[in-house]
Enzyme design. Structure first.
Site, PDB file in Angstrom:
ATOM      1  N   CYS A 151       0.806  -1.212   0.000  1.00 23.00           N
ATOM      2  CA  CYS A 151       0.000   0.000   0.000  1.00 23.00           C
ATOM      3  C   CYS A 151       0.837   1.260   0.000  1.00 23.00           C
ATOM      4  CB  CYS A 151      -0.920   0.015   1.217  1.00 23.00           C
ATOM      5  SG  CYS A 151      -0.014   0.113   2.770  1.00 23.00           S
ATOM      6  N   PHE A 195      -2.730   6.284 -19.291  1.00 25.14           N
ATOM      7  CA  PHE A 195      -3.206   5.559 -20.481  1.00 25.14           C
ATOM      8  C   PHE A 195      -2.310   5.845 -21.684  1.00 25.14           C
ATOM      9  CE2 PHE A 195      -7.095   6.086 -17.885  1.00 25.14           C
ATOM     10  CZ  PHE A 195      -7.362   4.746 -17.673  1.00 25.14           C
ATOM     11  N   SER A 196      -0.998   5.768 -21.439  1.00 28.55           N
ATOM     12  CA  SER A 196      -0.021   6.039 -22.488  1.00 28.55           C
ATOM     13  C   SER A 196       0.062   4.830 -23.413  1.00 28.55           C
ATOM     14  CB  SER A 196       1.352   6.335 -21.875  1.00 28.55           C
ATOM     15  OG  SER A 196       1.292   7.465 -21.029  1.00 28.55           O
ATOM     16  N   LYS A 197      -0.555   4.958 -24.545  1.00 28.96           N
ATOM     17  CA  LYS A 197      -0.584   3.912 -25.565  1.00 28.96           C
ATOM     18  C   LYS A 197      -0.260   4.558 -26.908  1.00 28.96           C
ATOM     19  CE  LYS A 197      -2.196   1.035 -22.448  1.00 28.96           C
ATOM     20  NZ  LYS A 197      -3.609   0.664 -22.370  1.00 28.96           N
ATOM     21  N   PRO A 198       0.134   3.762 -27.911  1.00 30.64           N
ATOM     22  CA  PRO A 198       0.399   4.363 -29.221  1.00 30.64           C
ATOM     23  C   PRO A 198      -0.802   5.172 -29.719  1.00 30.64           C
ATOM     24  CG  PRO A 198       1.228   2.118 -29.166  1.00 30.64           C
ATOM     25  CD  PRO A 198       0.461   2.315 -27.888  1.00 30.64           C
ATOM     26  N   GLY A 199      -0.585   6.435 -29.978  1.00 32.56           N
ATOM     27  CA  GLY A 199      -1.644   7.298 -30.468  1.00 32.56           C
ATOM     28  C   GLY A 199      -2.631   7.758 -29.423  1.00 32.56           C
ATOM     29  N   ARG A 200      -2.364   7.485 -28.160  1.00 33.45           N
ATOM     30  CA  ARG A 200      -3.311   7.839 -27.114  1.00 33.45           C
ATOM     31  C   ARG A 200      -2.581   8.309 -25.865  1.00 33.45           C
ATOM     32  NH1 ARG A 200      -7.323   3.688 -23.786  1.00 33.45           N
ATOM     33  NH2 ARG A 200      -8.300   5.271 -22.462  1.00 33.45           N
TER      34      ARG A 200
END
Length: 275
Positions: free
Chosen positions: A121, A258-263
């Protein structure tokens, strides 16, 4: 510790980062096959002979972990505050013995607290509520980062998770250079430990330009650790918590989830980012 002894200890420790074990699948509960499991061992950080914290960790890159933890917890101000370090493996776990300067050790003793089991925690053993979120000096606005470079970094992240690729059991933390190339990355069964390893490595190499990328969610502690070490931009593959966003806002840290390709979802201080 001489370099030969240090390298030999590192090889012994790193060779035990994963092991094979028999497992049964849902489709066949009668015949076992071997699968890889990540090692999780207790690692004690011992400052000037006094054990301060025990963390469950993957037994590799422990020198970077000890340095990063010491920085992100405010135990030291720079790597120069550490005069020496030895890694000792015993039958029950690993001890990292850290020799602090007298000034920093006196400061540690004044605010010393029990932190065993903190990977769960993040606040286990904290004695008072006001110790949970420590004040952080607001960061300057010196960094800029193009989000197209984030996509290049995400494509490389798995290359720095060899244990994770075998076991599916580790988190990663990497340092992104402004062009999206990953300067280095570290993995661990604990997301906080992986970040501490990265922060220790970053301090040793004195990387300033760029951003941190973590494969996990962004908790308040991840944000606080990054800010304590002067990291202005933190990318997380997963979501952020409300307290993480609050701490990032107060610390002037650019927090992206939410670090994703294109996002990307930018929670705080978008002025450092460029499309």
């Amino acid at each position: 510790m001489n370099e030969f002894t240090k390298k030999r200890q590192e090889n012994v420790i790193e060779s035990a980062c994963y092991r094979a074990a028999p497992v049964w699948s849902r489709a066949d509960l009668h015949n076992a096959s071997d699968d890889w499991l990540a090692e999780e061992v207790p690692v004690a950080l011992v400052y000037n002979g006094i054990s301060h914290v025990v963390m469950m960790a993957t037994p590799r890159d422990l020198e970077f972990f000890a340095l990063g933890f010491s920085l992100s917890e405010g135990i030291i101000e720079s790597a120069n505050d550490i005069y020496g370090m030895d890694i000792e493996r015993g039958c029950r776990g690993i001890e990292v013995h850290i020799e602090l300067s007298s000034r920093r050790f006196m400061g540690l003793k004044e605010r010393r607290r029990q932190l065993a089991g903190r990977t769960g925690c993040g606040v286990c053993g904290v004695e008072q509520l006001n110790e949970v979120v420590r004040p952080v000096t607001p960061l300057p606005f010196t960094q800029r980062f193009e989000l197209s470079a984030l996509d290049r970094g995400l494509d490389q992240l798995r290359q720095f998770q060899p244990v994770g690729q075998l076991t599916g059991c580790t988190h990663a933390a990497a340092w992104l250079m402004p062009d999206g190339e990953i300067a280095s990355g570290h993995e661990d069964v604990g997301r906080h430990v992986a970040l501490d390893k990265l922060l220790g490595h970053r301090s040793r190499e004195q990387w300033q330009e760029g951003a941190a990328l973590v494969s996990s969610r962004a908790s308040y502690e991840m944000v606080q650790k990054a800010a304590m070490c002067g990291v202005e931009i933190l990318f997380a593959v997963s979501a952020a918590t409300t307290l993480a966003v609050e701490v990032a806002h107060k610390a002037n840290l650019t927090l992206v989830g939410f670090s994703k390709p294109g996002r990307a979802t930018v929670y705080t201080h978008p002025q450092r980012l460029r499309v």
